[in-house]
Design a protein around this motif. Structure first.
Motif, PDB file in Angstrom:
ATOM      1  N   PRO A   1       0.812  -1.226   0.000  1.00  0.00           N
ATOM      2  CA  PRO A   1       0.000   0.000   0.000  1.00  0.00           C
ATOM      3  C   PRO A   1       0.848   1.281   0.000  1.00  0.00           C
ATOM      4  CG  PRO A   1      -0.867  -1.548   1.600  1.00  0.00           C
ATOM      5  CD  PRO A   1       0.444  -2.102   1.113  1.00  0.00           C
ATOM      6  N   SER A   2       1.962   1.274   0.707  1.00  0.00           N
ATOM      7  CA  SER A   2       2.847   2.443   0.714  1.00  0.00           C
ATOM      8  C   SER A   2       3.435   2.678  -0.669  1.00  0.00           C
ATOM      9  CB  SER A   2       3.974   2.257   1.725  1.00  0.00           C
ATOM     10  OG  SER A   2       3.452   2.097   3.008  1.00  0.00           O
ATOM     11  N   GLY A   3       3.859   1.614  -1.317  1.00  0.00           N
ATOM     12  CA  GLY A   3       4.410   1.737  -2.670  1.00  0.00           C
ATOM     13  C   GLY A   3       3.389   2.265  -3.655  1.00  0.00           C
ATOM     14  N   VAL A   4       2.159   1.794  -3.543  1.00  0.00           N
ATOM     15  CA  VAL A   4       1.089   2.283  -4.410  1.00  0.00           C
ATOM     16  C   VAL A   4       0.819   3.765  -4.131  1.00  0.00           C
ATOM     17  CG1 VAL A   4      -1.376   2.080  -4.944  1.00  0.00           C
ATOM     18  CG2 VAL A   4       0.026   0.027  -4.714  1.00  0.00           C
TER      19      VAL A   4
ATOM     20  N   ALA B   1       1.090   6.794  -6.750  1.00  0.00           N
ATOM     21  CA  ALA B   1      -0.085   7.625  -7.020  1.00  0.00           C
ATOM     22  C   ALA B   1       0.219   9.109  -6.813  1.00  0.00           C
ATOM     23  CB  ALA B   1      -1.241   7.200  -6.113  1.00  0.00           C
ATOM     24  N   ASN B   2       1.164   9.427  -5.946  1.00  0.00           N
ATOM     25  CA  ASN B   2       1.520  10.818  -5.674  1.00  0.00           C
ATOM     26  C   ASN B   2       2.906  11.154  -6.200  1.00  0.00           C
ATOM     27  OD1 ASN B   2      -0.851  11.544  -4.124  1.00  0.00           O
ATOM     28  ND2 ASN B   2      -0.072  10.094  -2.611  1.00  0.00           N
ATOM     29  N   PHE B   3       3.308  10.496  -7.267  1.00  0.00           N
ATOM     30  CA  PHE B   3       4.655  10.680  -7.799  1.00  0.00           C
ATOM     31  C   PHE B   3       4.904  12.114  -8.244  1.00  0.00           C
ATOM     32  CE2 PHE B   3       8.068  10.206 -10.943  1.00  0.00           C
ATOM     33  CZ  PHE B   3       9.002   9.575 -10.144  1.00  0.00           C
TER      34      PHE B   3
END
Length: 128
Positions: A71-74, A78-80
């Motif tokens: 979830p942290s990686g996603v 998502a906020n890249f």
């Protein structure tokens, strides 16, 4: 049933940590999960909670920890766009904190080793 009981203890300390985090949030911001782990550590250390009451589930969670980072990686992906503007600040923060952590851990290990060596030397002298 054993797994459910062990999960209960882990979730209970997580809940207690969240409650304490909310109570102290006006003074200092510490995540509830961190406080919960600290509370569980002290409960295990002082034998208020036996290790057998959380051992199997804790071992499984530790062995499968990679799943918990998905979830942290996603969220990062998502906020890249937000992170892309501040990449150099993140690099500096990572370098500084990594360096400080290495220095702190190295000094701590050296201090503990010196203390243990001094104890061994004193025992040898007392034995002679």
């Amino acid at each position: 049933m054993k797994i459910i009981k062990q999960l209960f203890w882990i979730f209970l300390f997580s809940l207690l940590g969240t409650i304490v985090s909310e109570l102290i949030s006006s003074f200092i911001a510490i995540p509830g999960s961190v406080i919960g782990m600290i509370l569980m550590f002290f409960a295990l250390h002082t034998k208020l909670l036996d290790i057998e009451k959380v051992d199997s589930v804790a071992t499984w969670i530790t062995a499968n920890m990679a799943i918990l980072f998905v979830p942290s990686g996603v969220g990062i992906m998502a906020n890249f766009d937000v992170l892309a503007d501040r990449w150099w600040q993140l690099i500096i923060i990572m370098l500084v904190t990594t360096t400080l952590t290495m220095i702190l851990v190295g000094r701590s290990v050296q201090g503990i080793k010196r203390r243990d060596d001094a104890k061994k030397l004193n025992k040898e002298r007392m034995g002679d």
